[in-house]
Design a protein around this motif. Structure first.
Motif, PDB file in Angstrom:
ATOM      1  N   THR A   1       0.843  -1.189   0.000  1.00 60.86           N
ATOM      2  CA  THR A   1       0.000   0.000   0.000  1.00 60.86           C
ATOM      3  C   THR A   1       0.879   1.239   0.000  1.00 60.86           C
ATOM      4  OG1 THR A   1      -0.084  -0.086   2.413  1.00 60.86           O
ATOM      5  CG2 THR A   1      -1.889  -1.132   1.212  1.00 60.86           C
ATOM      6  N   LEU A   2       0.255   2.352  -0.327  1.00 62.84           N
ATOM      7  CA  LEU A   2       0.981   3.611  -0.381  1.00 62.84           C
ATOM      8  C   LEU A   2       1.454   4.010   1.015  1.00 62.84           C
ATOM      9  CD1 LEU A   2      -1.336   5.665  -2.754  1.00 62.84           C
ATOM     10  CD2 LEU A   2       0.947   4.833  -3.287  1.00 62.84           C
ATOM     11  N   PRO A   3       2.585   4.668   1.109  1.00 66.29           N
ATOM     12  CA  PRO A   3       3.012   5.193   2.410  1.00 66.29           C
ATOM     13  C   PRO A   3       2.036   6.266   2.887  1.00 66.29           C
ATOM     14  CG  PRO A   3       4.451   5.977   0.653  1.00 66.29           C
ATOM     15  CD  PRO A   3       3.568   4.921   0.051  1.00 66.29           C
ATOM     16  N   LEU A   4       2.015   6.470   4.188  1.00 66.40           N
ATOM     17  CA  LEU A   4       1.026   7.363   4.790  1.00 66.40           C
ATOM     18  C   LEU A   4       1.061   8.789   4.242  1.00 66.40           C
ATOM     19  CD1 LEU A   4       1.092   6.156   8.511  1.00 66.40           C
ATOM     20  CD2 LEU A   4      -0.560   5.615   6.716  1.00 66.40           C
ATOM     21  N   PRO A   5       2.241   9.410   4.040  1.00 66.67           N
ATOM     22  CA  PRO A   5       2.206  10.776   3.477  1.00 66.67           C
ATOM     23  C   PRO A   5       1.544  10.839   2.106  1.00 66.67           C
ATOM     24  CG  PRO A   5       4.363  10.289   4.409  1.00 66.67           C
ATOM     25  CD  PRO A   5       3.610   9.012   4.385  1.00 66.67           C
ATOM     26  N   GLN A   6       1.865   9.858   1.235  1.00 66.86           N
ATOM     27  CA  GLN A   6       1.263   9.839  -0.092  1.00 66.86           C
ATOM     28  C   GLN A   6      -0.229   9.512  -0.008  1.00 66.86           C
ATOM     29  OE1 GLN A   6       3.097  10.759  -2.509  1.00 66.86           O
ATOM     30  NE2 GLN A   6       1.781  10.471  -4.271  1.00 66.86           N
ATOM     31  N   LEU A   7      -0.591   8.589   0.903  1.00 65.37           N
ATOM     32  CA  LEU A   7      -2.003   8.247   1.085  1.00 65.37           C
ATOM     33  C   LEU A   7      -2.802   9.455   1.560  1.00 65.37           C
ATOM     34  CD1 LEU A   7      -4.116   5.916   1.192  1.00 65.37           C
ATOM     35  CD2 LEU A   7      -3.528   5.669   3.605  1.00 65.37           C
ATOM     36  N   ARG A   8      -2.221  10.222   2.463  1.00 63.29           N
ATOM     37  CA  ARG A   8      -2.920  11.409   2.962  1.00 63.29           C
ATOM     38  C   ARG A   8      -3.121  12.433   1.842  1.00 63.29           C
ATOM     39  NH1 ARG A   8      -4.362  13.947   7.483  1.00 63.29           N
ATOM     40  NH2 ARG A   8      -4.163  16.208   7.610  1.00 63.29           N
ATOM     41  N   LYS A   9      -2.112  12.604   1.005  1.00 61.05           N
ATOM     42  CA  LYS A   9      -2.225  13.571  -0.081  1.00 61.05           C
ATOM     43  C   LYS A   9      -3.315  13.165  -1.073  1.00 61.05           C
ATOM     44  CE  LYS A   9       1.654  15.057  -1.594  1.00 61.05           C
ATOM     45  NZ  LYS A   9       2.970  15.125  -2.311  1.00 61.05           N
ATOM     46  N   LEU A  10      -3.302  11.891  -1.499  1.00 63.66           N
ATOM     47  CA  LEU A  10      -4.318  11.416  -2.441  1.00 63.66           C
ATOM     48  C   LEU A  10      -5.702  11.369  -1.797  1.00 63.66           C
ATOM     49  CD1 LEU A  10      -2.381   8.539  -4.245  1.00 63.66           C
ATOM     50  CD2 LEU A  10      -2.884  10.825  -5.105  1.00 63.66           C
ATOM     51  N   GLY A  11      -5.750  11.041  -0.503  1.00 70.48           N
ATOM     52  CA  GLY A  11      -7.038  11.014   0.199  1.00 70.48           C
ATOM     53  C   GLY A  11      -7.673  12.390   0.269  1.00 70.48           C
ATOM     54  N   LEU A  12      -6.851  13.423   0.508  1.00 67.57           N
ATOM     55  CA  LEU A  12      -7.392  14.783   0.529  1.00 67.57           C
ATOM     56  C   LEU A  12      -7.918  15.191  -0.852  1.00 67.57           C
ATOM     57  CD1 LEU A  12      -4.768  16.645   2.787  1.00 67.57           C
ATOM     58  CD2 LEU A  12      -7.190  16.280   3.281  1.00 67.57           C
ATOM     59  N   ILE A  13      -7.192  14.773  -1.883  1.00 70.36           N
ATOM     60  CA  ILE A  13      -7.650  15.093  -3.249  1.00 70.36           C
ATOM     61  C   ILE A  13      -8.998  14.428  -3.530  1.00 70.36           C
ATOM     62  CG2 ILE A  13      -7.141  14.759  -5.695  1.00 70.36           C
ATOM     63  CD1 ILE A  13      -4.177  15.044  -4.987  1.00 70.36           C
ATOM     64  N   TYR A  14      -9.135  13.129  -3.165  1.00 74.86           N
ATOM     65  CA  TYR A  14     -10.394  12.434  -3.443  1.00 74.86           C
ATOM     66  C   TYR A  14     -11.528  12.968  -2.578  1.00 74.86           C
ATOM     67  CZ  TYR A  14     -13.809   8.814  -4.266  1.00 74.86           C
ATOM     68  OH  TYR A  14     -14.954   8.159  -4.607  1.00 74.86           O
ATOM     69  N   SER A  15     -11.236  13.328  -1.314  1.00 76.88           N
ATOM     70  CA  SER A  15     -12.291  13.882  -0.456  1.00 76.88           C
ATOM     71  C   SER A  15     -12.775  15.225  -0.999  1.00 76.88           C
ATOM     72  CB  SER A  15     -11.758  14.055   0.975  1.00 76.88           C
ATOM     73  OG  SER A  15     -11.392  12.802   1.527  1.00 76.88           O
ATOM     74  N   SER A  16     -11.858  16.018  -1.526  1.00 79.96           N
ATOM     75  CA  SER A  16     -12.262  17.285  -2.146  1.00 79.96           C
ATOM     76  C   SER A  16     -13.101  17.027  -3.389  1.00 79.96           C
ATOM     77  CB  SER A  16     -11.017  18.109  -2.501  1.00 79.96           C
ATOM     78  OG  SER A  16     -10.218  18.356  -1.357  1.00 79.96           O
ATOM     79  N   TYR A  17     -12.698  16.020  -4.172  1.00 74.27           N
ATOM     80  CA  TYR A  17     -13.472  15.647  -5.368  1.00 74.27           C
ATOM     81  C   TYR A  17     -14.888  15.222  -4.976  1.00 74.27           C
ATOM     82  CZ  TYR A  17     -15.276  12.103  -8.584  1.00 74.27           C
ATOM     83  OH  TYR A  17     -16.090  11.340  -9.378  1.00 74.27           O
ATOM     84  N   ARG A  18     -15.041  14.456  -3.909  1.00 79.55           N
ATOM     85  CA  ARG A  18     -16.373  14.000  -3.473  1.00 79.55           C
ATOM     86  C   ARG A  18     -17.255  15.194  -3.105  1.00 79.55           C
ATOM     87  NH1 ARG A  18     -15.017  11.468   0.895  1.00 79.55           N
ATOM     88  NH2 ARG A  18     -14.892   9.368   0.038  1.00 79.55           N
ATOM     89  N   PHE A  19     -16.656  16.144  -2.367  1.00 77.34           N
ATOM     90  CA  PHE A  19     -17.453  17.301  -1.947  1.00 77.34           C
ATOM     91  C   PHE A  19     -17.893  18.131  -3.164  1.00 77.34           C
ATOM     92  CE2 PHE A  19     -17.511  21.816  -0.609  1.00 77.34           C
ATOM     93  CZ  PHE A  19     -18.610  21.762   0.238  1.00 77.34           C
ATOM     94  N   ILE A  20     -16.982  18.311  -4.116  1.00 77.12           N
ATOM     95  CA  ILE A  20     -17.328  19.086  -5.321  1.00 77.12           C
ATOM     96  C   ILE A  20     -18.422  18.389  -6.116  1.00 77.12           C
ATOM     97  CG2 ILE A  20     -16.427  19.904  -7.533  1.00 77.12           C
ATOM     98  CD1 ILE A  20     -13.720  20.317  -6.117  1.00 77.12           C
ATOM     99  N   VAL A  21     -18.338  17.065  -6.273  1.00 74.91           N
ATOM    100  CA  VAL A  21     -19.356  16.309  -7.020  1.00 74.91           C
ATOM    101  C   VAL A  21     -20.703  16.386  -6.322  1.00 74.91           C
ATOM    102  CG1 VAL A  21     -20.047  13.986  -7.717  1.00 74.91           C
ATOM    103  CG2 VAL A  21     -17.726  14.780  -8.160  1.00 74.91           C
ATOM    104  N   SER A  22     -20.708  16.289  -4.989  1.00 70.83           N
ATOM    105  CA  SER A  22     -21.983  16.347  -4.267  1.00 70.83           C
ATOM    106  C   SER A  22     -22.651  17.709  -4.439  1.00 70.83           C
ATOM    107  CB  SER A  22     -21.749  16.044  -2.782  1.00 70.83           C
ATOM    108  OG  SER A  22     -20.928  17.044  -2.188  1.00 70.83           O
TER     109      SER A  22
END
Length: 582
Positions: free
Chosen positions: A20-41
């Motif tokens: 799995t991705l290391p935690l710093p990279q996971l956090r960065k991609l997770g923030l991007i996807y969470s922002s994408y979810r909010f924009i889509v909603s």
């Protein structure tokens, strides 16, 4: 059934074994996807009301649509804020959000009342994100959940309403597409993980090499200075010591200031070093900065004398061009080179003098023995003459009595020559200095107690620094200096004394041997440390020469300070510091 079970278990084990991705990279991609979810909603919410107005319909979206979209916007905002604030259990937060996406998309498909290709395509993003952000087993569950909802919406929903199987192929094709996207996303995520591992490994290796380089540069005997665009970007401990720069306690952390958090401190220390260099060694700094880029230069730099210490010497400066118009400045102490040359000279001289001294000692021993026998005969003759009244023997005794002083002179001179030979043999036996760390504040009192107990030798220690010196050779040097001081002080005063002062000037430890003698005449200064030069008839002229040779063998210096109000011989040795800075 067994082969199928084995295949399934093998696949599950393989999926559990994935990286799995290391935690710093996971956090960065997770923030991007969470922002994408909010924009889509938010986009869904706006589009529902915009479509209702463009259709000229007075009806608002259904209660279910409003509830689902409002709930989706609210949860998207909560998940985004929670993921941004809380850094623990990030995969659980992402898994909950991805399941929420699948459920919300399915509800939106249900409220649409008919298959919607645009909404169905959004499942692809969810599936791809799950395989990139979660473990493969978790991503597979989310993918199966999405397939079930799509099949239900496009297949079972169609059967329940129109009893048509026309959408069966679309549902199966869409399910296969989900699996294909999942596999591709998982493959890409594994490649990304491997790249991250390789990059992290390279970063650790670069950091390790950087630490090694810093340590190597720090421990170098030669001074190292790097100049980039008229600005000093590196200077090691040896450069500070060779240039007699004032010690800055804060500079000891400079070698470890290699990350961004310490970069400002590093730059400040280097700027401070450059300012001191421009004040104390203006000539050297100008010479280094004036060298054109891409050119090499080598010259000898005379260190300026420092008041109250008589610390002076020469440095060989080598300027080498580097890439990007940088310059590497190497400072080499010529004292060490001179000490090595002195060692070679002493070694060759010792081989010659040892053979000569041994040859001289044999006839010298015979002369000394003969003079002793003659003096013994004179003593016996003196005893016989005292016991006899014979006039003839008395006149013979008087004739021989004049020779007694000659015999004593012969014996004393043979003893002096023997002392010279002993000193020459010491010179020939000189070995490489076995340097040890010496705390002078502890070592000197013991030394004076062992060798000068009962003599007026006063010790004043004003520093706790350590020097590196051969203890036996340091003993020989101080014994010579103190004996000379006591002897010459007794010529000028009835009360002979010597003072030993120990203090520190910059990065050098100074040992002054002071006495109340008449000092050294100006015309004798140039010959003071030459072999066999002496102003004392009883001396051999090798004491100061040997002392200076011992000092040079230990990278120290012995000199006479004519400016001092007392007779002053000064030993200068570099201090041994545990502080390291680059």
């Amino acid at each position: 059934m067994k082969p199928v079970t084995d295949i399934v278990s093998t696949v599950i084990k393989y999926l559990h074994r994935d990286d799995t991705l290391p935690l710093p990279q996971l956090r960065k991609l997770g923030l991007i996807y969470s922002s994408y979810r909010f924009i889509v909603s938010v986009f869904f919410m706006l589009m529902v009301y915009i479509n209702a107005r463009t259709d000229n319909s007075s009806l608002l979206p259904s209660f279910l649509q409003q509830t689902v979209l409002s709930f989706y916007v609210l949860l998207s905002l909560i998940l985004l804020g929670l993921f941004y604030v809380v850094s623990k259990k990030m995969r659980r937060q992402l898994a909950f959000g991805l399941v929420l996406d699948v459920v919300i998309l399915s509800l939106l498909l249900y409220t649409a009342g008919a298959p919607d290709l645009q909404l169905t395509m959004l499942y692809m993003v969810v599936v791809a994100a799950s395989f990139m952000l979660l473990h493969s087993s978790q991503a597979l569950i989310i993918t199966l959940l999405a397939i079930i909802f799509v099949i239900y919406q496009q297949f079972f929903y169609a059967i329940a309403n129109s009893m048509s199987l026309a959408n069966l192929s679309d549902a199966l094709l869409m399910s296969a597409s989900f699996l294909a996207v999942g596999i591709l996303s998982w493959s890409l995520s594994q490649r990304l993980v491997q790249l991250e591992k390789v990059a992290a490994s390279h970063a650790r290796e670069v950091e390790r090499l950087n630490v090694i380089n810093q340590e190597v540069i720090t421990q170098m005997v030669n001074g190292v200075i790097v100049i980039d665009k008229q600005r000093i970007v590196l200077a090691n401990l040896a450069a500070h010591q060779l240039l007699s720069m004032a010690h800055d306690p804060a500079a000891q952390d400079l070698s470890t200031a290699i990350n961004n958090t310490q970069n400002d401190k590093r730059q400040a220390l280097l700027h401070n070093f450059q300012q001191k260099l421009s004040k104390q060694h203006t000539q050297l700094l100008k010479a280094c900065l004036s060298v054109a880029s891409g050119q090499s230069r080598s010259f000898t730099y005379d260190l300026p004398a420092i008041a109250n210490a008589s610390v002076f010497g020469k440095l060989r400066v080598q300027i080498t061009p580097l890439k990007d118009d940088s310059k590497l400045v190497i400072l080499e102490d010529l004292r060490r080179e001179h000490a090595s040359a002195q060692q070679l000279k002493l070694a060759s001289l010792g081989q010659l003098t040892a053979s000569i001294a041994h040859e001289i000692r044999n006839p010298l021993a015979a002369i000394s023995q003969a003079s002793q026998l003659l003096m013994e005969d004179m003593a016996e003759l003196d005893a016989k003459n005292a016991a006899s009244d014979n006039q003839e023997s008395s006149s013979s005794y008087l004739d021989m009595a004049g020779n007694h002083e000659l015999y004593k002179m012969i014996f004393s001179q043979t003893k002096r020559v023997n002392r010279i030979i002993e000193d020459v043999l010491k010179l020939s036996r000189q070995q490489k200095a076995n340097q040890q760390s010496i705390v002078l504040a502890e070592w000197l009192p013991v030394f004076l107690e062992n060798y000068f107990k009962g003599h007026d030798v006063f010790l004043h220690v004003k520093t706790q620094l350590i020097i590196s010196f051969d203890t036996h050779q340091l003993e020989q040097v101080l014994i010579n200096l103190i004996n000379n001081g006591l002897r010459h002080s007794s010529y000028a005063h009835p009360h002979a004394y010597v003072e030993i002062e120990v203090y520190c000037v910059d990065n050098d430890v100074i040992i002054d041997a002071l006495d109340g003698g008449t000092g050294v005449k100006a015309e004798e200064l140039q010959h003071l440390f030459n072999p066999f030069f002496t102003t004392d008839q009883k001396g051999t002229g090798l004491g100061l020469y040997l002392s200076q040779a011992f000092c040079e063998a230990n990278q120290a210096r012995l000199l006479y300070v004519p400016e001092h109000e007392k007779t002053c011989f000064r030993l200068i040795a570099p201090a041994v510091n545990s502080d390291i800075y680059v």
